[in-house]
Design a protein around this motif. Structure first.
Motif, PDB file in Angstrom:
ATOM      1  N   ARG A  95       0.832  -1.206   0.000  1.00  0.00           N
ATOM      2  CA  ARG A  95       0.000   0.000   0.000  1.00  0.00           C
ATOM      3  C   ARG A  95       0.870   1.262   0.000  1.00  0.00           C
ATOM      4  O   ARG A  95       0.627   2.212  -0.729  1.00  0.00           O
ATOM      5  CB  ARG A  95      -0.927  -0.024   1.214  1.00  0.00           C
ATOM      6  CG  ARG A  95      -1.966   1.060   1.215  1.00  0.00           C
ATOM      7  CD  ARG A  95      -2.825   0.995   2.469  1.00  0.00           C
ATOM      8  NE  ARG A  95      -3.702  -0.158   2.478  1.00  0.00           N
ATOM      9  CZ  ARG A  95      -4.915  -0.176   1.958  1.00  0.00           C
ATOM     10  NH1 ARG A  95      -5.393   0.889   1.363  1.00  0.00           N
ATOM     11  NH2 ARG A  95      -5.661  -1.254   2.026  1.00  0.00           N
ATOM     12  N   ARG A  96       1.937   1.275   0.816  1.00  0.00           N
ATOM     13  CA  ARG A  96       2.829   2.442   0.890  1.00  0.00           C
ATOM     14  C   ARG A  96       3.520   2.700  -0.446  1.00  0.00           C
ATOM     15  O   ARG A  96       3.605   3.848  -0.891  1.00  0.00           O
ATOM     16  CB  ARG A  96       3.891   2.219   1.972  1.00  0.00           C
ATOM     17  CG  ARG A  96       3.482   2.697   3.308  1.00  0.00           C
ATOM     18  CD  ARG A  96       4.667   2.675   4.281  1.00  0.00           C
ATOM     19  NE  ARG A  96       4.194   2.025   5.481  1.00  0.00           N
ATOM     20  CZ  ARG A  96       4.525   0.813   5.903  1.00  0.00           C
ATOM     21  NH1 ARG A  96       5.396   0.093   5.247  1.00  0.00           N
ATOM     22  NH2 ARG A  96       4.017   0.314   6.993  1.00  0.00           N
ATOM     23  N   GLN A  97       4.040   1.646  -1.071  1.00  0.00           N
ATOM     24  CA  GLN A  97       4.754   1.810  -2.340  1.00  0.00           C
ATOM     25  C   GLN A  97       3.826   2.314  -3.439  1.00  0.00           C
ATOM     26  O   GLN A  97       4.200   3.181  -4.229  1.00  0.00           O
ATOM     27  CB  GLN A  97       5.414   0.494  -2.760  1.00  0.00           C
ATOM     28  CG  GLN A  97       6.570   0.074  -1.891  1.00  0.00           C
ATOM     29  CD  GLN A  97       7.722   1.061  -1.938  1.00  0.00           C
ATOM     30  OE1 GLN A  97       7.992   1.700  -2.943  1.00  0.00           O
ATOM     31  NE2 GLN A  97       8.399   1.204  -0.817  1.00  0.00           N
ATOM     32  N   LEU A  98       2.614   1.782  -3.499  1.00  0.00           N
ATOM     33  CA  LEU A  98       1.662   2.239  -4.515  1.00  0.00           C
ATOM     34  C   LEU A  98       1.281   3.702  -4.292  1.00  0.00           C
ATOM     35  O   LEU A  98       1.201   4.485  -5.240  1.00  0.00           O
ATOM     36  CB  LEU A  98       0.421   1.345  -4.515  1.00  0.00           C
ATOM     37  CG  LEU A  98       0.649  -0.074  -5.053  1.00  0.00           C
ATOM     38  CD1 LEU A  98      -0.551  -0.958  -4.737  1.00  0.00           C
ATOM     39  CD2 LEU A  98       0.937  -0.049  -6.543  1.00  0.00           C
ATOM     40  N   ALA A  99       1.060   4.096  -3.036  1.00  0.00           N
ATOM     41  CA  ALA A  99       0.728   5.490  -2.736  1.00  0.00           C
ATOM     42  C   ALA A  99       1.904   6.413  -3.052  1.00  0.00           C
ATOM     43  O   ALA A  99       1.710   7.521  -3.565  1.00  0.00           O
ATOM     44  CB  ALA A  99       0.322   5.629  -1.275  1.00  0.00           C
ATOM     45  N   ALA A 100       3.131   5.966  -2.771  1.00  0.00           N
ATOM     46  CA  ALA A 100       4.323   6.787  -3.037  1.00  0.00           C
ATOM     47  C   ALA A 100       4.496   7.071  -4.525  1.00  0.00           C
ATOM     48  O   ALA A 100       4.976   8.126  -4.902  1.00  0.00           O
ATOM     49  CB  ALA A 100       5.567   6.093  -2.480  1.00  0.00           C
ATOM     50  N   MET A 101       4.070   6.132  -5.387  1.00  0.00           N
ATOM     51  CA  MET A 101       4.186   6.381  -6.824  1.00  0.00           C
ATOM     52  C   MET A 101       2.969   7.110  -7.381  1.00  0.00           C
ATOM     53  O   MET A 101       2.856   7.320  -8.580  1.00  0.00           O
ATOM     54  CB  MET A 101       4.465   5.083  -7.592  1.00  0.00           C
ATOM     55  CG  MET A 101       3.372   4.080  -7.604  1.00  0.00           C
ATOM     56  SD  MET A 101       3.746   2.659  -8.676  1.00  0.00           S
ATOM     57  CE  MET A 101       4.442   1.522  -7.518  1.00  0.00           C
ATOM     58  N   GLY A 102       2.022   7.508  -6.505  1.00  0.00           N
ATOM     59  CA  GLY A 102       0.867   8.290  -6.927  1.00  0.00           C
ATOM     60  C   GLY A 102      -0.320   7.465  -7.370  1.00  0.00           C
ATOM     61  O   GLY A 102      -1.216   7.978  -8.031  1.00  0.00           O
ATOM     62  N   HIS A 103      -0.355   6.196  -7.012  1.00  0.00           N
ATOM     63  CA  HIS A 103      -1.447   5.298  -7.406  1.00  0.00           C
ATOM     64  C   HIS A 103      -1.976   4.594  -6.164  1.00  0.00           C
ATOM     65  O   HIS A 103      -1.698   3.418  -5.934  1.00  0.00           O
ATOM     66  CB  HIS A 103      -0.961   4.280  -8.446  1.00  0.00           C
ATOM     67  CG  HIS A 103      -0.435   4.923  -9.676  1.00  0.00           C
ATOM     68  ND1 HIS A 103      -1.269   5.450 -10.638  1.00  0.00           N
ATOM     69  CD2 HIS A 103       0.831   5.162 -10.092  1.00  0.00           C
ATOM     70  CE1 HIS A 103      -0.524   5.972 -11.610  1.00  0.00           C
ATOM     71  NE2 HIS A 103       0.735   5.806 -11.295  1.00  0.00           N
ATOM     72  N   ARG A 104      -2.736   5.332  -5.358  1.00  0.00           N
ATOM     73  CA  ARG A 104      -3.202   4.768  -4.087  1.00  0.00           C
ATOM     74  C   ARG A 104      -4.244   3.686  -4.316  1.00  0.00           C
ATOM     75  O   ARG A 104      -4.959   3.682  -5.319  1.00  0.00           O
ATOM     76  CB  ARG A 104      -3.716   5.853  -3.160  1.00  0.00           C
ATOM     77  CG  ARG A 104      -5.007   6.469  -3.552  1.00  0.00           C
ATOM     78  CD  ARG A 104      -5.481   7.472  -2.482  1.00  0.00           C
ATOM     79  NE  ARG A 104      -6.846   7.861  -2.739  1.00  0.00           N
ATOM     80  CZ  ARG A 104      -7.909   7.148  -2.389  1.00  0.00           C
ATOM     81  NH1 ARG A 104      -7.768   6.018  -1.745  1.00  0.00           N
ATOM     82  NH2 ARG A 104      -9.122   7.560  -2.678  1.00  0.00           N
ATOM     83  N   VAL A 105      -4.319   2.782  -3.359  1.00  0.00           N
ATOM     84  CA  VAL A 105      -5.299   1.702  -3.403  1.00  0.00           C
ATOM     85  C   VAL A 105      -6.674   2.298  -3.198  1.00  0.00           C
ATOM     86  O   VAL A 105      -6.888   3.120  -2.308  1.00  0.00           O
ATOM     87  CB  VAL A 105      -4.992   0.646  -2.322  1.00  0.00           C
ATOM     88  CG1 VAL A 105      -6.072  -0.424  -2.273  1.00  0.00           C
ATOM     89  CG2 VAL A 105      -3.629   0.012  -2.580  1.00  0.00           C
ATOM     90  N   VAL A 106      -7.620   1.902  -4.039  1.00  0.00           N
ATOM     91  CA  VAL A 106      -8.979   2.428  -3.989  1.00  0.00           C
ATOM     92  C   VAL A 106      -9.818   1.569  -3.058  1.00  0.00           C
ATOM     93  O   VAL A 106      -9.807   0.358  -3.159  1.00  0.00           O
ATOM     94  CB  VAL A 106      -9.614   2.434  -5.402  1.00  0.00           C
ATOM     95  CG1 VAL A 106     -11.062   2.861  -5.348  1.00  0.00           C
ATOM     96  CG2 VAL A 106      -8.820   3.318  -6.327  1.00  0.00           C
ATOM     97  N   GLY A 107     -10.550   2.241  -2.187  1.00  0.00           N
ATOM     98  CA  GLY A 107     -11.575   1.569  -1.390  1.00  0.00           C
ATOM     99  C   GLY A 107     -11.070   0.825  -0.176  1.00  0.00           C
ATOM    100  O   GLY A 107     -10.021   0.218  -0.188  1.00  0.00           O
ATOM    101  N   ASN A 108     -11.854   0.940   0.853  1.00  0.00           N
ATOM    102  CA  ASN A 108     -11.680   0.160   2.063  1.00  0.00           C
ATOM    103  C   ASN A 108     -13.061  -0.240   2.530  1.00  0.00           C
ATOM    104  O   ASN A 108     -13.521   0.141   3.582  1.00  0.00           O
ATOM    105  CB  ASN A 108     -10.976   0.963   3.157  1.00  0.00           C
ATOM    106  CG  ASN A 108      -9.502   0.680   3.210  1.00  0.00           C
ATOM    107  OD1 ASN A 108      -9.052  -0.281   2.629  1.00  0.00           O
ATOM    108  ND2 ASN A 108      -8.761   1.521   3.889  1.00  0.00           N
TER     109      ASN A 108
END
Length: 116
Positions: A95-108
């Motif tokens: 989750r951290r790596q995806l958010a750092a590249m500007g592509h956050r995980v959608v939905g919780n």
């Protein structure tokens, strides 16, 4: 289970200490594959950089599918294969790596239910 909320487990009972050590060694080498829906579409260069900065985890990212939607815009399904390091779980690192590249995980939960 949702990303970052591991709910699986294993109970292992060993009669001898060496059996316990062998079991721990084989479990620590286990790989897990998860999929996450993310905003946008990560490029191959971004995925390669995220794999190299994964900290104590071994990560391998792949974009499985991407599509354009009216409500949520461009979304991608990213597959992450991970092998936990000595520190334990790597799910939050994904989750951290995806958010750092500007592509956050959608939905919780709530947004995922609306998108379905």
């Amino acid at each position: 289970p949702q990303l970052g909320r591991g709910v699986s487990g294993l109970v292992f009972v060993a009669r001898r200490h060496e059996s316990l050590l062998k079991a721990e060694a084989s479990l620590s080498a286990a790989e897990v594959t998860i999929a996450a829906v993310v905003q946008g579409e990560p490029s191959e260069a971004q995925l390669a950089e995220a794999m190299s900065q994964a900290g104590g985890c071994w990560l391998d990212f792949r974009v499985r599918e991407a599509s354009e939607g009216l409500r949520f815009g461009r979304l991608s399904v990213v597959q992450a294969t991970l092998r936990p390091g000595p520190g334990g779980s790597c799910e939050k690192e994904v989750r951290r790596q995806l958010a750092a590249m500007g592509h956050r995980v959608v939905g919780n939960g709530e947004n995922c239910a609306r998108a379905a």
